[in-house]
Write a protein that holds these residues in place. Structure first.
Motif, PDB file in Angstrom:
ATOM      1  N   TRP A 120      44.899  35.218  35.240  1.00 56.77           N
ATOM      2  CA  TRP A 120      43.533  34.796  34.917  1.00 56.77           C
ATOM      3  C   TRP A 120      42.922  35.756  33.883  1.00 56.77           C
ATOM      4  N   THR A 122      31.447  42.675  43.145  1.00 58.69           N
ATOM      5  CA  THR A 122      31.605  42.272  41.747  1.00 58.69           C
ATOM      6  C   THR A 122      31.716  43.452  40.794  1.00 58.69           C
ATOM      7  N   ASP A 158      37.297  45.776  40.305  1.00 62.46           N
ATOM      8  CA  ASP A 158      38.390  44.903  39.883  1.00 62.46           C
ATOM      9  C   ASP A 158      39.430  44.820  40.992  1.00 62.46           C
ATOM     10  N   ALA A 216      40.245  37.643  36.131  1.00 65.62           N
ATOM     11  CA  ALA A 216      39.039  37.078  36.743  1.00 65.62           C
ATOM     12  C   ALA A 216      39.099  37.041  38.260  1.00 65.62           C
ATOM     13  N   TRP A 240      39.129  28.082  28.199  1.00 67.09           N
ATOM     14  CA  TRP A 240      39.151  29.431  28.788  1.00 67.09           C
ATOM     15  C   TRP A 240      39.189  30.472  27.678  1.00 67.09           C
ATOM     16  N   LYS A 275      41.139  37.838  31.243  1.00 66.88           N
ATOM     17  CA  LYS A 275      39.799  37.775  30.667  1.00 66.88           C
ATOM     18  C   LYS A 275      39.570  38.792  29.549  1.00 66.88           C
ATOM     19  N   PRO A 297      40.465  33.179  42.209  1.00 67.55           N
ATOM     20  CA  PRO A 297      39.224  32.670  41.621  1.00 67.55           C
ATOM     21  C   PRO A 297      39.171  31.151  41.657  1.00 67.55           C
TER      22      PRO A 297
END
Length: 430
Positions: free
Chosen positions: A268, A215, A218, A207, A120, A270, A111
């Motif tokens: 990353w 999109t 995953d 992410a 974040w 989320k 990303p």
């Protein structure tokens, strides 16, 4: 040394590094013995007594040189889509693995880098009383920071040692490293959200975009039993070796779930979904990060729906980090100092031994106590040689249950998890 002798050492050294165990493949044995297996059984008998295996996938090309910002050139590129690079054993000679030498394993696209690292945010929701959305800054202010030195290891580490070849990146022993991780206990954050009695599992989301760019998909979304999430060494981290967590290693925020496959240590980070039932995200079920519960014929075409279980503790492993594979020593050398590392997933390393005569005799090495649970054990020692010449040095570890590493990769599975045969290096004296 003559050129043909140099080539022979190089060829044998490369083979030792890639195969890493004392046994040859069935195909190689057949070529030498005219069709007999290790037990002397004709291969035709094996074919008659077992289901016909699916055609083995073609073994991918060997590792390539790696050139990436902040990384040593000695790392080896295993794949560029997604980006995967391993660390040769000789580069794992530090007590704490430097960031520059730490392996890379991605599952999707990388990303965009974040400039506001403390801003974040990630969410905890699902089977909790109080869903939380927290920034990195809030994590730092609300919870007590912890620092542990712990091994992180790809679930497919050792995959190249399987015969026939299994699917996936053809790791040797270099899909592992031991860094200092700083963050907060995942358990503290989960408890702040208020776990319901129905909270039995987690699901993790990062992410990183799917390789396809879709999109709605995953790149990877794995989960674990809640007991592992509540283990005090499972962390949400923002630092690696005292530095801000590098972007390529999941910064600004990632999970570190030690002792289990690194695919659980989501980059990353989320979102964490607390669930009543096992997670069913990308990378769960079938043969993904799952092992046979009863041995199957190598090369079999199976779907993992029966007689498979999720990988939990990573297998026992020991490596020689010095000298490097293929080292040439002076003619008069009769004693070789050795260094290395060993680790054992959820268990402890009890013993490390080295042999210079193909396992006929073993010498016990000296172990350094780990800093904390899930740290690797550094070991040292030496072997004596009777004469100059070519030698293969083998190392094996034994864990706290009394289980030692196998001589060859065992429990073959389609995606090549759990291979941990003895590490071997070649040296030439003279």
């Amino acid at each position: 040394m003559r050129k043909d002798a140099e080539e022979t050492l190089s060829q044998r050294s490369t083979g030792v590094s890639r195969r890493g165990a004392m046994g040859a493949s069935l195909a190689t044995i057949a070529a030498v013995t005219g069709g007999a297996s290790l037990a002397g059984m004709p291969r035709t008998a094996l074919a008659q007594s077992a289901p016909a295996p699916a055609a083995a996938p073609a073994r991918p090309a060997g590792p390539q040189p790696f050139d990436f910002p902040g990384k040593e050139r000695g790392l080896k590129l295993l794949g560029d889509r997604p980006l995967v690079a391993e660390t040769p054993e000789a580069l794992l000679d530090d007590d704490t693995t430097p960031i520059a030498k730490f392996f890379i394993r991605n599952n999707g696209q990388v990303p965009a880098e974040i400039t506001d690292r403390d801003g974040w945010r990630f969410t905890i929701e699902g089977e909790v009383e109080r869903p939380l959305t927290l920034s990195v800054a809030e994590l730092k202010s609300r919870f007590q920071a912890q620092t542990f030195r712990m091994v992180m290891e790809c679930g497919g580490n050792g995959r190249s040692f399987f015969q026939p070849a299994a699917r996936g990146n053809q790791w040797t022993n270099g899909g592992a490293g031991c860094a200092e991780w700083t963050g907060v206990r995942l358990a503290d954050v989960l408890k702040a959200a208020g776990l319901k009695p129905t909270a039995k599992y987690t699901g993790h989301f990062g992410a990183d975009p799917h390789l396809s760019g879709d999109t709605d998909k995953d790149a990877l979304s794995r989960g674990m039993p809640i007991d592992k999430a509540l283990e005090p060494h499972s962390l949400i981290v923002w630092q690696m070796n005292g530095e801000p967590l590098p972007h390529i290693h999941g910064g600004p925020l990632r999970l570190v779930v030690p002792g289990w496959p690194a695919s659980l240590s989501s980059k990353w980070l989320k979102r964490i979904l607390v669930r009543e039932t096992p997670h069913d995200g990308q990378g769960m079920g079938g043969t993904s990060y799952r092992m046979p519960t009863q041995p199957i014929v190598p090369g079999s075409n199976v779907d993992g729906r029966t007689n498979f279980a999720d990988m939990t503790s990573m297998p026992l492993r020991a490596i020689i980090t010095a000298p490097a594979n293929g080292t040439r020593l002076p003619e008069a050398t009769r004693r070789i100092p050795l260094r290395g590392a060993a680790w054992a997933g959820d268990y402890e390393v009890a013993k490390v031994e080295v042999s210079a005569d193909a396992g006929q005799r073993w010498q016990t090495m000296t172990l350094t106590a780990p800093r904390n649970r899930y740290d690797w054990v550094r070991w040292t020692g030496a072997v004596d040689l009777p004469t100059a010449g070519y030698y293969e040095l083998w190392v094996r570890a034994t864990d706290s249950r009394g289980i030692a590493q196998p001589h060859v990769a065992t429990n073959w599975n389609p995606q090549g998890y759990g291979a941990n045969p003895l590490h071997r290096i070649a040296v030439l004296v003279g």
